[in-house]
Design a protein around this motif. Structure first.
Motif, PDB file in Angstrom:
ATOM      1  N   PRO A 126     -43.363 -11.105   8.127  1.00 34.70           N
ATOM      2  CA  PRO A 126     -42.226 -11.085   7.194  1.00 34.70           C
ATOM      3  C   PRO A 126     -42.546 -11.697   5.837  1.00 34.70           C
ATOM      4  O   PRO A 126     -41.841 -12.586   5.358  1.00 34.70           O
ATOM      5  CB  PRO A 126     -41.163 -11.895   7.952  1.00 34.70           C
ATOM      6  CG  PRO A 126     -41.962 -12.875   8.749  1.00 34.70           C
ATOM      7  CD  PRO A 126     -43.272 -12.224   9.081  1.00 34.70           C
ATOM      8  N   HIS A 127     -43.647 -11.230   5.226  1.00 32.50           N
ATOM      9  CA  HIS A 127     -43.924 -11.708   3.870  1.00 32.50           C
ATOM     10  C   HIS A 127     -43.006 -10.996   2.876  1.00 32.50           C
ATOM     11  O   HIS A 127     -42.233 -10.108   3.256  1.00 32.50           O
ATOM     12  CB  HIS A 127     -45.406 -11.609   3.518  1.00 32.50           C
ATOM     13  CG  HIS A 127     -45.996 -10.226   3.516  1.00 32.50           C
ATOM     14  ND1 HIS A 127     -45.439  -9.189   2.819  1.00 32.50           N
ATOM     15  CD2 HIS A 127     -47.105  -9.724   4.106  1.00 32.50           C
ATOM     16  CE1 HIS A 127     -46.195  -8.110   2.962  1.00 32.50           C
ATOM     17  NE2 HIS A 127     -47.200  -8.401   3.764  1.00 32.50           N
ATOM     18  N   LEU A 128     -43.098 -11.402   1.618  1.00 30.72           N
ATOM     19  CA  LEU A 128     -42.123 -10.942   0.615  1.00 30.72           C
ATOM     20  C   LEU A 128     -42.066  -9.432   0.462  1.00 30.72           C
ATOM     21  O   LEU A 128     -41.051  -8.891   0.045  1.00 30.72           O
ATOM     22  CB  LEU A 128     -42.454 -11.568  -0.752  1.00 30.72           C
ATOM     23  CG  LEU A 128     -42.097 -13.032  -0.948  1.00 30.72           C
ATOM     24  CD1 LEU A 128     -42.693 -13.529  -2.265  1.00 30.72           C
ATOM     25  CD2 LEU A 128     -40.580 -13.238  -0.954  1.00 30.72           C
ATOM     26  N   GLN A 129     -43.162  -8.761   0.777  1.00 29.25           N
ATOM     27  CA  GLN A 129     -43.178  -7.315   0.560  1.00 29.25           C
ATOM     28  C   GLN A 129     -42.747  -6.544   1.804  1.00 29.25           C
ATOM     29  O   GLN A 129     -42.543  -5.345   1.723  1.00 29.25           O
ATOM     30  CB  GLN A 129     -44.584  -6.891   0.094  1.00 29.25           C
ATOM     31  CG  GLN A 129     -44.701  -5.451  -0.368  1.00 29.25           C
ATOM     32  CD  GLN A 129     -45.031  -4.513   0.777  1.00 29.25           C
ATOM     33  OE1 GLN A 129     -45.549  -4.930   1.814  1.00 29.25           O
ATOM     34  NE2 GLN A 129     -44.710  -3.234   0.593  1.00 29.25           N
ATOM     35  N   ASN A 130     -42.603  -7.213   2.928  1.00 26.09           N
ATOM     36  CA  ASN A 130     -42.231  -6.508   4.159  1.00 26.09           C
ATOM     37  C   ASN A 130     -40.782  -6.741   4.570  1.00 26.09           C
ATOM     38  O   ASN A 130     -40.394  -6.341   5.664  1.00 26.09           O
ATOM     39  CB  ASN A 130     -43.144  -6.929   5.315  1.00 26.09           C
ATOM     40  CG  ASN A 130     -44.506  -6.264   5.219  1.00 26.09           C
ATOM     41  OD1 ASN A 130     -44.647  -5.254   4.537  1.00 26.09           O
ATOM     42  ND2 ASN A 130     -45.487  -6.830   5.890  1.00 26.09           N
ATOM     43  N   VAL A 131     -40.016  -7.393   3.724  1.00 24.70           N
ATOM     44  CA  VAL A 131     -38.619  -7.688   4.053  1.00 24.70           C
ATOM     45  C   VAL A 131     -37.732  -7.248   2.889  1.00 24.70           C
ATOM     46  O   VAL A 131     -38.090  -7.444   1.718  1.00 24.70           O
ATOM     47  CB  VAL A 131     -38.418  -9.204   4.318  1.00 24.70           C
ATOM     48  CG1 VAL A 131     -36.953  -9.510   4.629  1.00 24.70           C
ATOM     49  CG2 VAL A 131     -39.316  -9.671   5.466  1.00 24.70           C
TER      50      VAL A 131
ATOM     51  N   ARG B 221     -39.803  -4.370   7.857  1.00 21.95           N
ATOM     52  CA  ARG B 221     -40.580  -3.128   7.863  1.00 21.95           C
ATOM     53  C   ARG B 221     -42.079  -3.418   7.988  1.00 21.95           C
ATOM     54  O   ARG B 221     -42.494  -4.555   7.959  1.00 21.95           O
ATOM     55  CB  ARG B 221     -40.324  -2.344   6.575  1.00 21.95           C
ATOM     56  CG  ARG B 221     -41.005  -2.943   5.364  1.00 21.95           C
ATOM     57  CD  ARG B 221     -40.982  -1.966   4.193  1.00 21.95           C
ATOM     58  NE  ARG B 221     -41.358  -2.635   2.961  1.00 21.95           N
ATOM     59  CZ  ARG B 221     -41.003  -2.221   1.760  1.00 21.95           C
ATOM     60  NH1 ARG B 221     -40.233  -1.169   1.627  1.00 21.95           N
ATOM     61  NH2 ARG B 221     -41.400  -2.873   0.693  1.00 21.95           N
ATOM     62  N   ASP B 222     -42.824  -2.339   8.092  1.00 27.14           N
ATOM     63  CA  ASP B 222     -44.287  -2.351   8.106  1.00 27.14           C
ATOM     64  C   ASP B 222     -44.832  -2.751   9.476  1.00 27.14           C
ATOM     65  O   ASP B 222     -45.191  -3.902   9.721  1.00 27.14           O
ATOM     66  CB  ASP B 222     -44.831  -3.287   7.012  1.00 27.14           C
ATOM     67  CG  ASP B 222     -46.325  -3.062   6.792  1.00 27.14           C
ATOM     68  OD1 ASP B 222     -46.954  -2.363   7.612  1.00 27.14           O
ATOM     69  OD2 ASP B 222     -46.849  -3.601   5.797  1.00 27.14           O
ATOM     70  N   LEU B 223     -44.905  -1.757  10.358  1.00 26.82           N
ATOM     71  CA  LEU B 223     -45.314  -2.034  11.736  1.00 26.82           C
ATOM     72  C   LEU B 223     -46.820  -2.269  11.857  1.00 26.82           C
ATOM     73  O   LEU B 223     -47.292  -2.718  12.900  1.00 26.82           O
ATOM     74  CB  LEU B 223     -44.862  -0.895  12.659  1.00 26.82           C
ATOM     75  CG  LEU B 223     -43.342  -0.682  12.669  1.00 26.82           C
ATOM     76  CD1 LEU B 223     -42.947   0.322  13.743  1.00 26.82           C
ATOM     77  CD2 LEU B 223     -42.596  -2.001  12.876  1.00 26.82           C
TER      78      LEU B 223
HETATM   79 MG   LIG Z   1     -46.236  -4.163   3.714  1.00 27.26          MG
END
Ligand SMILES: [Mg+2]
Ligand SMILES: Nc1ncnc2c1ncn2[C@@H]1O[C@H](COP(=O)(O)OP(=O)(O)OP(=O)(O)O)[C@@H](O)[C@H]1O
Length: 510
Positions: free
Chosen positions: A368-373, A389-391
């Motif tokens: 859950p880093h800034l680009q995946n939430v 996102r981003d499985l």
């Molecule tokens: Mg990502």
């Protein structure tokens, strides 16, 4: 004011590049060596034997107020990126002749992005506008915007690019696919005996596949808009996202969908469905983006992986009506709230609590880093949902799931041991993500920053009690140092992203 013409994009790019590299130096070089000192209003540090200073705020997020300086012959001089590259290099082991070039290429890319944005129109869709707003990128990376090769600006989300995908036809006997790919079939017409495979035009330039009987070129397809990861695009016409392979290094990875990741995305989608349903019973604001299908051409590993595309649900369809998805990384740059404390409480509740539940109750590691939430904001701008996102970055904790029946390589790529998984969760959620959001909300108000972390601590503590006080969470709440990913170290060593180590940093929950 003739003669005083400042090249603003170049100046801003230099400032941001220097700041990102300096943050890495504090975290990975001077910090672990005990060479960082608070000397209010300055932070002092020693890199490559030289004393540096900068005014900072924002706690671990290390925001700079004014230009960093270096001490030379008893006088403070402005520090430049070129100088800091040299100083950092002398603190790092071995040689890396490419490193300086990557840092400067990233700086030039930021300047090019700023110039391109001046003449471009952002998308009216607020979600897409947030995806395309990351001008400076990762704040703790030495070359956040370096993108190999030329021509990248045509496909850059930050430049508000939009372009048609290319449609290929794959003969059915060499089709490689899994799950539900109906979205792809609806994107164009293929001749009998062929199926439609959309391709990223940049990837086609890089890959140059040979067309023939098995793989044909069907011409341009629907217009798409790139999201923040560059290689994942939104297809308005299909109301879906497509995650392409892109043989370009972006931050630490060459962005290729490995064959076992194509299969793994679909496998995870079916396994995570019931798990997210359960999580949503306790945390009703939780949403996620399934990746129901993948398609490629079974024409050797190079093309299978290079042309592999993953279908992903769009954030709008995941959020309730009236809720607007906004990329967390965009909020980390620009979040304003009438009542920052209430906003933060809502944010931590929707973003952090389900992540902990997924890890401890279900043995699922999100990234859950800034680009995946994405935060789902209501009409008042208050966070009321969170979309994960981003499985590719989502993993199952070893020993907690039955992976029998899966191809061993698919299973291995889906699995993390508990300890590595926890470090990843804590790094992504706290260090990469919440630290930045808190710093942006608090600005230069240190008292507010402390208040925000006290509130986060209360929320996490309540969640810990509900989870039966698992030991790693108790340690975290007791103030154990946080693991911060060593992006400078991994780039200097030219190592794979998964080989990246962590350095300990102070825990703001303490
Ligand atoms: Mg990502
Ligand atoms: N704070 C941040 N942390 C991590 N990545 C960031 C951050 N800010 C910007 N980025 C960018 O976001 C991307 C993160 O990579 P990641 O592997 O999560 O995405 P991806 O798998 O390429 O695509 P997608 O998220 O669409 O599935 C990179 O392009 C990276 O440069």
């Amino acid at each position: 004011m003739q003669g005083l013409a400042i090249d603003v994009p170049s100046a801003l790019a230099e400032e941001a590049t220097l700041a990102a590299l300096l943050r890495c130096c504090v975290r990975e070089l001077a910090g672990p060596r005990g060479l960082v000192w608070a000397a209010p209003p300055y932070l002092l540090l020693r890199v490559g034997g030289t004393l540096l200073r900068a005014r900072t705020y924002g706690g671990a997020a290390l925001r700079f107020d004014g230009p960093p300086e270096r001490l030379e012959d008893g006088a403070w001089q402005p520090l430049t990126t070129g100088e800091l590259v040299g100083l950092a290099g002398s603190d790092l082991h071995g040689e890396n002749a490419e490193f300086g070039g990557q840092v400067l290429a990233s700086r030039e890319a930021v300047a090019a992005i700023l110039r391109a944005r001046a003449g471009a129109v952002p998308p009216a869709d607020p979600w897409l506008a947030s995806e395309q707003s990351l001008v400076y990128g990762h704040r703790f990376h030495p070359s956040p915007k370096a993108r190999g090769g030329d021509g990248w600006l045509r496909y850059a989300p930050e430049a508000h690019a939009r372009f048609p995908v290319r449609l290929l036809g794959v003969r059915e006997d060499v089709l490689a696919e899994g799950g539900d790919v109906s979205v792809l079939d609806a994107m164009g017409q293929a001749p009998d005996g062929y199926r439609v495979l959309p391709a990223h035009p940049w990837q086609l330039e890089l890959l140059r596949p040979a067309f023939g009987a098995e793989l044909i070129d069907l011409g341009p397809g629907p217009v798409v808009l790139p999201t923040s990861s560059v290689r994942t695009v939104y297809v308005p016409e299909a109301e879906a996202c497509l995650k392409f392979s892109l043989d370009v290094r972006i931050t630490n990875c060459v962005r290729k969908n490995a064959w076992y990741e194509l299969a793994g995305a679909v496998e995870l989608t079916s396994r995570l469905g019931p798990i997210f349903d359960e999580v949503a019973e306790r945390h009703p604001a939780t949403r996620w983006l399934p990746e129901p299908g993948h398609r490629s051409a079974a024409l050797g590993t190079r093309l299978h992986e290079g042309l592999g595309v993953i279908v992903r649900q769009s954030p709008w369809s995941a959020c309730d009506p009236g809720v607007t998805p906004v990329l967390a990384a965009a909020l980390a740059v620009d979040a304003s709230a009438k009542d920052p404390l209430a906003w933060w409480r809502a944010y931590v509740t929707v973003v952090a609590l389900p992540v902990l539940d997924l890890y401890f109750t279900h043995g699922v590691v999100l990234e859950p880093h800034l680009q995946n939430v994405l935060a789902g904001l209501d009409a008042d701008g208050l966070p009321v949902q969170a979309v994960f996102r981003d499985l590719e970055g989502a993993k199952l904790v070893a020993g907690r799931h039955d992976l029998g029946g899966l191809h061993p390589e698919v299973a291995a790529a889906l699995t993390y041991d508990a300890e590595r998984g926890w470090a990843r969760v804590v790094y992504c959620l706290l260090v990469n993500h919440l630290t930045e959001i808190a710093a942006t909300l608090a600005g230069q108000d240190d008292g507010l920053l402390r208040e925000l972390w006290r509130a986060a601590r209360d929320l996490l503590d309540r969640q810990a009690a509900e989870l039966g006080r698992p030991l790693p969470l108790s340690d975290l709440l007791a103030g154990a140092p946080l693991p911060a990913k060593a992006n400078l170290g991994v780039r200097w060593a030219r190592a794979a992203d998964r080989a990246a180590g962590y350095v300990p940093i102070a825990n703001p929950l303490a």
